[in-house]
Design a protein around this motif. Sequence first.
Motif, PDB file in Angstrom:
ATOM      1  N   PRO A 108     -14.529   9.277 -21.756  1.00 43.87           N
ATOM      2  CA  PRO A 108     -14.943   7.924 -22.136  1.00 43.87           C
ATOM      3  C   PRO A 108     -16.344   7.521 -21.692  1.00 43.87           C
ATOM      4  O   PRO A 108     -16.854   6.487 -22.139  1.00 43.87           O
ATOM      5  CB  PRO A 108     -13.902   7.041 -21.461  1.00 43.87           C
ATOM      6  N   VAL A 109     -16.975   8.286 -20.793  1.00 45.99           N
ATOM      7  CA  VAL A 109     -18.245   7.831 -20.215  1.00 45.99           C
ATOM      8  C   VAL A 109     -19.304   7.596 -21.287  1.00 45.99           C
ATOM      9  O   VAL A 109     -19.934   6.531 -21.333  1.00 45.99           O
ATOM     10  CB  VAL A 109     -18.749   8.805 -19.136  1.00 45.99           C
ATOM     11  N   ASN A 110     -19.543   8.571 -22.161  1.00 44.98           N
ATOM     12  CA  ASN A 110     -20.609   8.393 -23.151  1.00 44.98           C
ATOM     13  C   ASN A 110     -20.322   7.263 -24.128  1.00 44.98           C
ATOM     14  O   ASN A 110     -21.178   6.387 -24.318  1.00 44.98           O
ATOM     15  CB  ASN A 110     -20.891   9.693 -23.905  1.00 44.98           C
ATOM     16  N   PRO A 111     -19.143   7.217 -24.776  1.00 47.23           N
ATOM     17  CA  PRO A 111     -18.930   6.084 -25.680  1.00 47.23           C
ATOM     18  C   PRO A 111     -18.952   4.730 -24.974  1.00 47.23           C
ATOM     19  O   PRO A 111     -19.425   3.741 -25.539  1.00 47.23           O
ATOM     20  CB  PRO A 111     -17.568   6.375 -26.321  1.00 47.23           C
ATOM     21  N   ALA A 112     -18.473   4.686 -23.734  1.00 44.59           N
ATOM     22  CA  ALA A 112     -18.493   3.415 -22.999  1.00 44.59           C
ATOM     23  C   ALA A 112     -19.921   2.987 -22.682  1.00 44.59           C
ATOM     24  O   ALA A 112     -20.284   1.810 -22.853  1.00 44.59           O
ATOM     25  CB  ALA A 112     -17.675   3.542 -21.715  1.00 44.59           C
ATOM     26  N   ALA A 113     -20.737   3.921 -22.232  1.00 48.48           N
ATOM     27  CA  ALA A 113     -22.131   3.596 -21.931  1.00 48.48           C
ATOM     28  C   ALA A 113     -22.890   3.197 -23.191  1.00 48.48           C
ATOM     29  O   ALA A 113     -23.663   2.233 -23.199  1.00 48.48           O
ATOM     30  CB  ALA A 113     -22.810   4.777 -21.245  1.00 48.48           C
ATOM     31  N   LYS A 114     -22.678   3.947 -24.267  1.00 51.31           N
ATOM     32  CA  LYS A 114     -23.349   3.608 -25.526  1.00 51.31           C
ATOM     33  C   LYS A 114     -22.900   2.244 -26.034  1.00 51.31           C
ATOM     34  O   LYS A 114     -23.698   1.479 -26.586  1.00 51.31           O
ATOM     35  CB  LYS A 114     -23.068   4.687 -26.575  1.00 51.31           C
ATOM     36  N   ARG A 115     -21.634   1.926 -25.866  1.00 45.76           N
ATOM     37  CA  ARG A 115     -21.113   0.603 -26.285  1.00 45.76           C
ATOM     38  C   ARG A 115     -21.895  -0.513 -25.589  1.00 45.76           C
ATOM     39  O   ARG A 115     -22.303  -1.499 -26.221  1.00 45.76           O
ATOM     40  CB  ARG A 115     -19.627   0.532 -25.957  1.00 45.76           C
ATOM     41  N   LEU A 116     -22.115  -0.355 -24.292  1.00 41.63           N
ATOM     42  CA  LEU A 116     -22.860  -1.364 -23.542  1.00 41.63           C
ATOM     43  C   LEU A 116     -24.327  -1.413 -23.964  1.00 41.63           C
ATOM     44  O   LEU A 116     -24.903  -2.503 -24.125  1.00 41.63           O
ATOM     45  CB  LEU A 116     -22.745  -1.085 -22.043  1.00 41.63           C
ATOM     46  N   MET A 117     -24.940  -0.257 -24.144  1.00 43.51           N
ATOM     47  CA  MET A 117     -26.359  -0.205 -24.506  1.00 43.51           C
ATOM     48  C   MET A 117     -26.604  -0.778 -25.895  1.00 43.51           C
ATOM     49  O   MET A 117     -27.547  -1.555 -26.115  1.00 43.51           O
ATOM     50  CB  MET A 117     -26.852   1.239 -24.445  1.00 43.51           C
ATOM     51  N   ILE A 118     -25.767  -0.377 -26.859  1.00 45.31           N
ATOM     52  CA  ILE A 118     -25.964  -0.853 -28.231  1.00 45.31           C
ATOM     53  C   ILE A 118     -25.718  -2.354 -28.319  1.00 45.31           C
ATOM     54  O   ILE A 118     -26.490  -3.095 -28.945  1.00 45.31           O
ATOM     55  CB  ILE A 118     -25.043  -0.091 -29.198  1.00 45.31           C
ATOM     56  N   ALA A 119     -24.640  -2.826 -27.677  1.00 45.64           N
ATOM     57  CA  ALA A 119     -24.339  -4.260 -27.707  1.00 45.64           C
ATOM     58  C   ALA A 119     -25.482  -5.071 -27.112  1.00 45.64           C
ATOM     59  O   ALA A 119     -25.865  -6.126 -27.647  1.00 45.64           O
ATOM     60  CB  ALA A 119     -23.042  -4.537 -26.946  1.00 45.64           C
ATOM     61  N   ASN A 120     -26.038  -4.605 -26.006  1.00 44.12           N
ATOM     62  CA  ASN A 120     -27.147  -5.319 -25.383  1.00 44.12           C
ATOM     63  C   ASN A 120     -28.366  -5.359 -26.294  1.00 44.12           C
ATOM     64  O   ASN A 120     -29.043  -6.388 -26.401  1.00 44.12           O
ATOM     65  CB  ASN A 120     -27.508  -4.644 -24.054  1.00 44.12           C
ATOM     66  N   ALA A 121     -28.639  -4.247 -26.986  1.00 47.82           N
ATOM     67  CA  ALA A 121     -29.802  -4.205 -27.877  1.00 47.82           C
ATOM     68  C   ALA A 121     -29.650  -5.209 -29.023  1.00 47.82           C
ATOM     69  O   ALA A 121     -30.578  -5.979 -29.322  1.00 47.82           O
ATOM     70  CB  ALA A 121     -29.992  -2.798 -28.427  1.00 47.82           C
ATOM     71  N   PHE A 122     -28.484  -5.238 -29.654  1.00 44.08           N
ATOM     72  CA  PHE A 122     -28.308  -6.178 -30.765  1.00 44.08           C
ATOM     73  C   PHE A 122     -28.251  -7.617 -30.282  1.00 44.08           C
ATOM     74  O   PHE A 122     -28.768  -8.525 -30.947  1.00 44.08           O
ATOM     75  CB  PHE A 122     -27.077  -5.806 -31.586  1.00 44.08           C
ATOM     76  N   ALA A 181     -18.705  -3.490 -37.581  1.00 41.11           N
ATOM     77  CA  ALA A 181     -17.732  -2.463 -37.968  1.00 41.11           C
ATOM     78  C   ALA A 181     -17.788  -1.281 -37.019  1.00 41.11           C
ATOM     79  O   ALA A 181     -16.746  -0.730 -36.631  1.00 41.11           O
ATOM     80  CB  ALA A 181     -17.991  -2.011 -39.403  1.00 41.11           C
ATOM     81  N   VAL A 182     -18.997  -0.878 -36.622  1.00 43.79           N
ATOM     82  CA  VAL A 182     -19.139   0.229 -35.665  1.00 43.79           C
ATOM     83  C   VAL A 182     -18.494  -0.156 -34.336  1.00 43.79           C
ATOM     84  O   VAL A 182     -17.773   0.641 -33.719  1.00 43.79           O
ATOM     85  CB  VAL A 182     -20.628   0.581 -35.480  1.00 43.79           C
ATOM     86  N   ARG A 183     -18.736  -1.390 -33.898  1.00 42.05           N
ATOM     87  CA  ARG A 183     -18.183  -1.862 -32.631  1.00 42.05           C
ATOM     88  C   ARG A 183     -16.652  -1.851 -32.658  1.00 42.05           C
ATOM     89  O   ARG A 183     -16.005  -1.451 -31.681  1.00 42.05           O
ATOM     90  CB  ARG A 183     -18.697  -3.276 -32.360  1.00 42.05           C
ATOM     91  N   ALA A 184     -16.071  -2.287 -33.772  1.00 41.76           N
ATOM     92  CA  ALA A 184     -14.613  -2.325 -33.865  1.00 41.76           C
ATOM     93  C   ALA A 184     -14.018  -0.930 -33.752  1.00 41.76           C
ATOM     94  O   ALA A 184     -13.016  -0.720 -33.040  1.00 41.76           O
ATOM     95  CB  ALA A 184     -14.188  -2.977 -35.180  1.00 41.76           C
ATOM     96  N   ARG A 185     -14.636   0.053 -34.428  1.00 43.90           N
ATOM     97  CA  ARG A 185     -14.136   1.430 -34.333  1.00 43.90           C
ATOM     98  C   ARG A 185     -14.319   1.985 -32.929  1.00 43.90           C
ATOM     99  O   ARG A 185     -13.457   2.697 -32.408  1.00 43.90           O
ATOM    100  CB  ARG A 185     -14.847   2.318 -35.358  1.00 43.90           C
ATOM    101  N   LEU A 186     -15.444   1.661 -32.335  1.00 43.38           N
ATOM    102  CA  LEU A 186     -15.719   2.143 -30.983  1.00 43.38           C
ATOM    103  C   LEU A 186     -14.751   1.528 -29.980  1.00 43.38           C
ATOM    104  O   LEU A 186     -14.261   2.216 -29.071  1.00 43.38           O
ATOM    105  CB  LEU A 186     -17.170   1.815 -30.630  1.00 43.38           C
ATOM    106  N   ASP A 187     -14.440   0.255 -30.149  1.00 39.95           N
ATOM    107  CA  ASP A 187     -13.493  -0.388 -29.248  1.00 39.95           C
ATOM    108  C   ASP A 187     -12.093   0.212 -29.393  1.00 39.95           C
ATOM    109  O   ASP A 187     -11.365   0.371 -28.400  1.00 39.95           O
ATOM    110  CB  ASP A 187     -13.457  -1.893 -29.503  1.00 39.95           C
ATOM    111  N   GLU A 188     -11.706   0.561 -30.599  1.00 39.81           N
ATOM    112  CA  GLU A 188     -10.418   1.237 -30.799  1.00 39.81           C
ATOM    113  C   GLU A 188     -10.399   2.578 -30.081  1.00 39.81           C
ATOM    114  O   GLU A 188      -9.399   2.957 -29.458  1.00 39.81           O
ATOM    115  CB  GLU A 188     -10.166   1.455 -32.289  1.00 39.81           C
ATOM    116  N   ARG A 189     -11.492   3.285 -30.193  1.00 37.36           N
ATOM    117  CA  ARG A 189     -11.590   4.593 -29.535  1.00 37.36           C
ATOM    118  C   ARG A 189     -11.507   4.453 -28.026  1.00 37.36           C
ATOM    119  O   ARG A 189     -10.795   5.214 -27.359  1.00 37.36           O
ATOM    120  CB  ARG A 189     -12.909   5.247 -29.955  1.00 37.36           C
ATOM    121  N   LEU A 190     -12.217   3.487 -27.468  1.00 36.42           N
ATOM    122  CA  LEU A 190     -12.193   3.293 -26.021  1.00 36.42           C
ATOM    123  C   LEU A 190     -10.821   2.826 -25.543  1.00 36.42           C
ATOM    124  O   LEU A 190     -10.388   3.178 -24.444  1.00 36.42           O
ATOM    125  CB  LEU A 190     -13.278   2.296 -25.604  1.00 36.42           C
TER     126      LEU A 190
END
Length: 201
Positions: A108-122, A181-190
């Motif tokens: 989970p480390v990479n998808p979790a970190a990317k989730r935080l980074m992408i959300a902050n950027a947007f 939509a990307v966030r929703a799929r990523l949250d399901e994965r996490l």
Amino acid sequence: MNLHAVTAEDAFVRLEPLTPTHRDDLRAACDADTEVWTSLYPISWAGAHFDRCWDWLAGEVAAGRYLAHAVIAGGRCGGMTCYLNIDRRHGTVEIGGTYYRPDWRGGPVNPAAKRLMIANAFAAGARRVVFRIDALNARSRAAVSKLGAQFEGVLRQDMITWTGRIRDTAVYSILADEWPAVRARLDERLAAFCGAAPYRS
């Protein structure tokens, strides 16, 4: 785009601006896989290269060209990730300069970190988040595709790595209107990792 470094955490990772307090743990993490620096990275942070790279990154951060983050799980820094190629006028930013110690990969480390980074950027007003990956790096390309980023193409002979290899670079991106939509799929994965350890051991 009003982008700043992230200080954020979720169930799996904590991101915080990279500082000298992370240096020893990051050095140990970089030394845990010396082969990957030779085969897949444009520069090497392993062994004797670490201090020079640390100083270079500190200079890029001081100049505002990078926003570097420590990736922390289990109470220790075991990797890093950065914002770079920050174009505030046009609202674009690249996420890169990412490395994790080997036992953090595939969990989970990479998808979790990317989730935080992408959300902050947007949230900061980005229109486009970019990922540029060595075309030979099948693992990272698969990981970015799995995040939901769209493949844009390959920049041929884009750079020369520290070993002298001429690198082609695969480019992926996520646009602001694609993020929900990307966030929703990523949250399901996490969510599937809930109850798991913060990294694979």
